[in-house]
Design a protein around this motif. Sequence first.
Motif, PDB file in Angstrom:
ATOM      1  N   PRO A  61       0.815  -1.009  -0.010  1.00 50.03           N
ATOM      2  CA  PRO A  61       0.055   0.063  -0.015  1.00 50.03           C
ATOM      3  C   PRO A  61       0.884   1.359   0.055  1.00 50.03           C
ATOM      4  O   PRO A  61       1.900   1.342   0.538  1.00 50.03           O
ATOM      5  CB  PRO A  61      -0.724  -0.131   1.193  1.00 50.03           C
ATOM      6  CG  PRO A  61      -0.058  -1.063   1.963  1.00 50.03           C
ATOM      7  CD  PRO A  61       0.643  -1.878   1.145  1.00 50.03           C
ATOM      8  N   VAL A  62       0.362   2.207  -0.622  1.00 50.78           N
ATOM      9  CA  VAL A  62       1.197   3.451  -0.680  1.00 50.78           C
ATOM     10  C   VAL A  62       0.452   4.649   0.183  1.00 50.78           C
ATOM     11  O   VAL A  62      -0.550   4.748   0.383  1.00 50.78           O
ATOM     12  CB  VAL A  62       1.133   4.046  -2.000  1.00 50.78           C
ATOM     13  CG1 VAL A  62       1.676   5.534  -2.291  1.00 50.78           C
ATOM     14  CG2 VAL A  62       1.718   3.013  -3.317  1.00 50.78           C
ATOM     15  N   VAL A  63       1.198   5.171   1.238  1.00 52.50           N
ATOM     16  CA  VAL A  63       0.977   5.865   2.143  1.00 52.50           C
ATOM     17  C   VAL A  63       0.888   7.448   1.593  1.00 52.50           C
ATOM     18  O   VAL A  63       2.001   7.720   1.104  1.00 52.50           O
ATOM     19  CB  VAL A  63       1.818   5.906   3.383  1.00 52.50           C
ATOM     20  CG1 VAL A  63       1.344   6.876   4.289  1.00 52.50           C
ATOM     21  CG2 VAL A  63       1.799   4.556   3.959  1.00 52.50           C
ATOM     22  N   PRO A  64      -0.443   7.992   1.572  1.00 49.82           N
ATOM     23  CA  PRO A  64      -0.379   9.493   0.775  1.00 49.82           C
ATOM     24  C   PRO A  64       0.407  10.286   1.501  1.00 49.82           C
ATOM     25  O   PRO A  64       0.466  10.347   2.682  1.00 49.82           O
ATOM     26  CB  PRO A  64      -1.760   9.742   0.777  1.00 49.82           C
ATOM     27  CG  PRO A  64      -2.357   8.805   1.939  1.00 49.82           C
ATOM     28  CD  PRO A  64      -1.544   7.389   1.783  1.00 49.82           C
ATOM     29  N   THR A  65       1.181  11.324   1.005  1.00 48.75           N
ATOM     30  CA  THR A  65       1.740  12.211   1.856  1.00 48.75           C
ATOM     31  C   THR A  65       1.220  13.775   1.370  1.00 48.75           C
ATOM     32  O   THR A  65       0.993  13.979   0.285  1.00 48.75           O
ATOM     33  CB  THR A  65       3.434  12.286   1.345  1.00 48.75           C
ATOM     34  OG1 THR A  65       3.469  12.677  -0.092  1.00 48.75           O
ATOM     35  CG2 THR A  65       4.032  11.138   1.881  1.00 48.75           C
ATOM     36  N   ASN A  66       1.188  14.591   2.373  1.00 50.89           N
ATOM     37  CA  ASN A  66       0.507  15.875   2.431  1.00 50.89           C
ATOM     38  C   ASN A  66       1.617  16.929   2.074  1.00 50.89           C
ATOM     39  O   ASN A  66       2.522  16.945   2.894  1.00 50.89           O
ATOM     40  CB  ASN A  66      -0.496  16.240   3.339  1.00 50.89           C
ATOM     41  CG  ASN A  66      -1.527  15.347   3.187  1.00 50.89           C
ATOM     42  OD1 ASN A  66      -1.796  14.702   2.039  1.00 50.89           O
ATOM     43  ND2 ASN A  66      -2.203  15.065   4.095  1.00 50.89           N
TER      44      ASN A  66
END
Length: 66
Positions: A61-66
């Motif tokens: 899974p790809v962890v979204p970055t803000n």
Amino acid sequence: MSAARIPAVRTLVRQFAIAMVACTAVAGGAALAAAPDAAPAATSQQAGAENDWPKAPTPSPVVPTN
């Protein structure tokens, strides 16, 4: 066609049809006689959870970055 040829053609067609039916019956009988000695047909493997085929790697899974 003359009147004499029509019965000859009918006889020829009838003999050909009888020969074709006889050959088909002989071939069918030979196929049935050989069937018990024949190897069984291969069964196809159905895709599903229990298959042994190579599987594509599961993506992480790809962890979204803000």
